[in-house]
Design a protein around this motif. Structure first.
Motif, short mmCIF file in Angstrom:
data_model
loop_
_atom_site.label_atom_id
_atom_site.label_comp_id
_atom_site.label_asym_id
_atom_site.label_seq_id
_atom_site.Cartn_x
_atom_site.Cartn_y
_atom_site.Cartn_z
N ILE A 46 0.85 -1.20 0.00
CA ILE A 46 0.00 0.00 0.00
C ILE A 46 0.88 1.25 0.00
O ILE A 46 1.90 1.31 0.70
CB ILE A 46 -0.92 0.04 1.25
CG1 ILE A 46 -1.72 -1.26 1.38
CG2 ILE A 46 -1.85 1.26 1.19
CD1 ILE A 46 -2.70 -1.49 0.28
N ARG A 47 0.50 2.25 -0.79
CA ARG A 47 1.16 3.55 -0.76
C ARG A 47 0.10 4.65 -0.76
O ARG A 47 -0.84 4.61 -1.55
CB ARG A 47 2.07 3.75 -1.99
CG ARG A 47 3.24 2.79 -2.09
CD ARG A 47 4.30 3.03 -1.04
NE ARG A 47 5.43 2.15 -1.22
CZ ARG A 47 5.50 0.89 -0.73
NH1 ARG A 47 4.46 0.40 -0.05
NH2 ARG A 47 6.58 0.15 -0.92
N ASN A 48 0.26 5.61 0.12
CA ASN A 48 -0.61 6.79 0.16
C ASN A 48 0.24 8.00 -0.17
O ASN A 48 1.11 8.38 0.62
CB ASN A 48 -1.25 6.97 1.55
CG ASN A 48 -2.25 5.88 1.87
OD1 ASN A 48 -3.04 5.49 1.01
ND2 ASN A 48 -2.23 5.38 3.08
N ILE A 49 0.02 8.59 -1.32
CA ILE A 49 0.89 9.70 -1.74
C ILE A 49 0.07 10.91 -2.15
O ILE A 49 -1.09 10.81 -2.56
CB ILE A 49 1.82 9.29 -2.90
CG1 ILE A 49 1.00 8.95 -4.16
CG2 ILE A 49 2.72 8.14 -2.50
CD1 ILE A 49 1.83 8.89 -5.42
N GLY A 50 0.70 12.08 -2.05
CA GLY A 50 0.11 13.32 -2.55
C GLY A 50 1.01 13.90 -3.61
O GLY A 50 2.22 13.67 -3.61
N ILE A 51 0.43 14.63 -4.53
CA ILE A 51 1.20 15.29 -5.57
C ILE A 51 1.04 16.79 -5.34
O ILE A 51 -0.06 17.33 -5.49
CB ILE A 51 0.74 14.88 -6.98
CG1 ILE A 51 0.94 13.37 -7.15
CG2 ILE A 51 1.49 15.65 -8.05
CD1 ILE A 51 0.53 12.81 -8.49
N SER A 52 2.12 17.45 -4.92
CA SER A 52 2.05 18.85 -4.51
C SER A 52 3.12 19.68 -5.21
O SER A 52 4.20 19.17 -5.52
CB SER A 52 2.25 18.98 -2.99
OG SER A 52 1.32 18.18 -2.30
N ALA A 53 2.82 20.96 -5.42
CA ALA A 53 3.78 21.85 -6.09
C ALA A 53 3.22 23.25 -6.18
O ALA A 53 2.08 23.51 -5.80
CB ALA A 53 4.09 21.34 -7.50
N HIS A 54 4.04 24.14 -6.73
CA HIS A 54 3.61 25.50 -7.06
C HIS A 54 2.59 25.42 -8.21
O HIS A 54 2.59 24.45 -8.98
CB HIS A 54 4.82 26.34 -7.47
CG HIS A 54 4.50 27.75 -7.77
ND1 HIS A 54 4.41 28.73 -6.80
CD2 HIS A 54 4.24 28.39 -8.95
CE1 HIS A 54 4.11 29.88 -7.37
NE2 HIS A 54 4.00 29.70 -8.66
N ILE A 55 1.76 26.44 -8.31
CA ILE A 55 0.75 26.47 -9.37
C ILE A 55 1.41 26.37 -10.75
O ILE A 55 2.48 26.92 -10.98
CB ILE A 55 -0.11 27.76 -9.25
CG1 ILE A 55 -1.29 27.69 -10.20
CG2 ILE A 55 0.73 29.01 -9.48
CD1 ILE A 55 -2.32 28.79 -9.97
N ASP A 56 0.78 25.62 -11.64
CA ASP A 56 1.20 25.47 -13.03
C ASP A 56 2.55 24.75 -13.17
O ASP A 56 3.32 25.02 -14.08
CB ASP A 56 1.28 26.85 -13.72
CG ASP A 56 1.10 26.71 -15.24
OD1 ASP A 56 0.46 25.76 -15.68
OD2 ASP A 56 1.64 27.55 -15.97
N SER A 57 2.80 23.81 -12.24
CA SER A 57 4.02 22.99 -12.36
C SER A 57 3.74 21.66 -13.05
O SER A 57 4.67 20.91 -13.34
CB SER A 57 4.62 22.73 -10.98
OG SER A 57 5.10 23.91 -10.41
#
Length: 746
Positions: A46-57
């Protein structure tokens, strides 16, 4: 179960025969993925991940590719695609129109027999609470960086949020195909600005329009992504012109790992050449401890580098069993007793879960949950440890953007949703009512922008109320209040775009168009010097007579008490009966509701009643009330008055290079600096600034600091306003009175 059997059970074969070969392949992958996901897997898978960044990346585009390559969706669509379909995770119409993510969206998929729960988060600073609550429940994250923009304002914010919740992350430099792409500069920025111990795991083969593939430094192979959608990966030798650089970067990787990993460091010191598995194990160990950030490269839009990124998620990010989650014992009054939760995927332990997001769906309130311990089945009952309310589970679903799939059971480590649970974001739930546990709450920033809001048409008031009730419940950074003093409704949020989005949603979803504007400031009027009064109220012609006389002093209070109103009875003897004293106080306080200069309330004034006179027949409580009002009217016209304005304590946090600019901002807004501090590359200024001069400052701050600056403010005190402001307020009030007089005459 064979793939053929899966297809027979899942799709109509007569329809399949009509599809072309490419579509058949997509359906095979899609349905096979569904069936495999239904299987119960051990926690290691199992993996729980988020995808985060500055806008328009490129977060949403990357998520779209991940879903396609894992067989979760059949076709890929672009964020601003010509087909007007939009990306899967941007389900809201406003998101597709603006090309930005507004709400975080959850999904799940399968890669190499591992279940991956993914949350795609917004990049704009105004929707930072969506990132905050996503990172609170995730075990790992992908930090996406633009190959051109590099480390930008929201990258810094997301990085601080990851530190707050101790979330390990993988770096992914996206948009290698863009003009001006420079991944080496991004690497240096991560080391300098984010303070990450980071090194390349991959190198790009060519940049901009010449972007051909990537080099895997650990396996020492070149990877080329071929086929219509980059689904076919061809492995080859490293190009000759890049062998030297690849070797140097591989040594740099080993060196950075050796500094934080003892096992690899020992091999490095003994000059033993580490194997491919040695390096992978060292990357995983140091990444889980947040001592090293592996950096990968690619271009999601051009379908390059996504599959190796998925491999890295499996290889280097933690499973739920590798993250220690603690709960606080509510039965302990000091809440100092911590209990480590058991992440084992079995029903031996009682269920413990956290509600981290609320959303109004088609079938009622939808509550997003993370299961930290035990299992939860349909028909189970859960208890809110904050309110002790019991809820019976009637429907249990997994989410894929705005689509849902019913499931019968969820396990520790799963992200799921429930209907019909009345709770707040951050509430903890258990199945055992005797288990008084609460999980760490979600950090919610204070709103920084306030605007007045009014309906274009009062007939829409019911719909407006429904919309506001829903939005304030879903989003803890969106506040709605009614200012009784200024007689206006006020909304507060994280930025002008934040409030603008909600205004548009009120019109689109609730058919109640609104107007946003600058809110009124609660000024005050106060007395400059003491004023002695002696007022006689006398009416003895026709009907019951009225007689009351009040004598005393109206004086200003000290500066530290300039928000108060005081009334003291200093009468001696029986000139005024004690039964009439409340009437005098009522008259004084009534007149304090509206000042003489600007119409604002009075403050910092003390009414000292020292003497007076009454009539045995004509005096009454009402007569003394009118006498006090008359005394105040005389004080208005004969006394010396001035206007006070609210002063806010403002704390501004910016990178050190903007120190001089921010001090200039404060001086321009008539602020007084009361303290400064510098820490880890950030400069914090504390100042006192008039509230009337703070409107619109967030826009100026973000544009000046490239979006990196933040500020918070709270009420400090009231202080005399400058003559220009006072004259403007008096002039505006006089114009209002003249307009009202003109209307009455007509």
């Amino acid at each position: 179960m064979t793939l053929t059997a899966v297809l027979r059970q899942s799709v109509n074969l007569s329809r399949l025969s009509q599809l072309n070969t490419c579509t058949c392949k997509q359906n095979v992958r899609f349905w096979a993925s569904h069936v495999k996901f239904a299987e119960h897997k051990p926690i290691e898978k199992i993996r729980n991940i988020g995808i985060s960044a500055h806008i328009d990346s490129g977060k949403t585009t990357l998520t779209e590719r991940v879903l396609y390559y894992t067989g979760r969706i059949e076709e890929m669509h672009e964020v601003r695609g010509k087909d007007n379909v939009g990306a899967t995770m941007d389900s809201m119409e406003l998101e597709r129109q603006r090309g930005i993510t507004i709400q975080s969206a959850a999904t799940y998929t399968l890669w190499k027999d591992h279940n991956i729960n993914i949350i795609d988060t917004p990049g704009h600073v105004d929707f930072t609470v969506e990132v905050e609550r996503a990172l609170r429940v995730l075990d790992g994250a992908i930090l996406v960086l633009c190959a051109v923009g590099g480390v930008q304002s929201q990258t810094l914010t997301v990085n601080r949020q990851m530190q707050r919740y101790n979330v390990p992350c993988i770096g992914f430099i996206n948009k290698l195909d863009r003009m001006g792409a420079n991944p080496k500069r991004v690497l240096e920025q991560m080391r300098a600005k984010l303070r990450h111990n980071v090194a390349f795991l991959q190198l790009p083969i060519g940049l901009e329009s010449n972007c051909k593939g990537i080099i895997d430094l650990i396996s020492q192979q070149a990877l080329y992504f071929e086929g219509n959608y980059g689904e076919d990966i061809r492995k080859d030798e490293i190009p000759k012109d890049m062998k030297v650089e690849a070797e140097e970067r591989r040594l740099e990787l080993i060196e950075h790992l050796s500094n934080v990993d003892d096992q690899l460091g020992e091999l490095f010191l003994n000059e033993v050449k580490p194997t491919e598995q040695d390096i992978k194990d060292a990357v995983r160990r140091s990444c889980l401890k947040r001592k090293f950030t592996p950096l990968l490269v690619g271009s999601a839009l051009k379908n390059k580098g996504v599959q190796p990124l998925l491999d890295a998620v499996i290889d280097y990010l933690p499973n739920p069993g590798e993250v220690e989650n603690v709960a606080f014992d509510e039965s302990d009054k000091e809440k100092s007793k911590k209990i480590v939760l058991n992440p084992e995927r079995s029903d031996k332990n009682p269920f413990v879960g956290l509600a981290f997001k609320l959303e109004a769906g088609k079938f009622g309130q939808l509550t997003y949950f993370r299961c930290y311990q035990g299992t939860l089945k349909k028909t189970d009952s859960i208890y809110n440890t904050r309110t002790n309310k019991k809820v019976r589970i009637s429907r249990l679903v997994r989410l894929h953007s705005n689509q849902m799939e019913d499931v019968n059971q969820v396990y520790a480590g799963d992200i799921f949703a429930l209907f019909g649970v009345d709770c707040a974001s951050g509430d903890s739930f258990v199945t055992d009512p005797d288990l008084q546990l609460s999980l760490e709450s979600i950090h919610v920033a204070d709103p920084v922008v306030t605007m007045s809001i009014q309906l274009k048409n009062n007939k829409d008031r019911d719909n407006f109320s429904k919309g506001i009730a829903r939005f304030t419940k879903e989003d803890p950074t969106f506040h709605f209040t009614y200012d009784t003093e200024n007689k206006e409704s006020v909304v507060s949020g994280m930025g002008e775009l934040h409030l603008e989005i909600y205004a548009q949603r009120l019109e689109r979803e609730y058919n109640s168009p609104v107007i946003l504007g600058k809110p009124k400031v609660s000024f005050r009027e106060t007395l400059q010097e003491p004023y002695k009064f002696d007022y006689l109220h006398k009416k003895q012609s026709g009907g019951q007579g009225q007689y009351a006389r009040v004598i005393g002093i109206l004086e200003p209070l000290p500066a530290e008490q300039n928000t108060e109103l005081q009334f003291t009875d200093e009468t001696v003897g029986m000139n005024i009966s004690k039964q009439y004293i409340p009437g005098v106080e009522k008259g004084f306080r009534y007149m304090c509701q509206k000042g003489y200069l600007s119409g604002h309330k009075l403050a910092g004034v003390k009414f000292r009643l020292q003497d007076g006179m009454q009539h045995c027949v004509d005096s009454s409580d009402y007569a003394f009330n009118l006498a006090a009002q008359g005394a105040m009217r005389d004080a208005f016209t004969e006394g010396a008055w001035y206007i006070l304005e609210p002063i806010m304590l403002v704390e501004i946090t910016v990178p050190e290079e903007y120190q001089g600019v921010i001090i200039g901002h404060i001086n321009k807004r008539r602020g007084i600096i009361v303290g400064t501090d510098s820490n880890d590359g950030w400069f914090v200024i504390t100042a006192e600034v008039p509230l009337n001069n703070m409107f619109g400052y967030i826009k100026e701050l973000r544009s000046t600091t490239e979006g990196k600056g933040e500020f918070s403010m709270e009420y400090s005190r009231y202080s005399p306003c400058v003559p220009e402001t006072q004259e403007q307020l008096i002039r505006e009030y006089q114009e209002t009175l003249e307009l009202e007089t003109h209307k009455r005459k007509n």
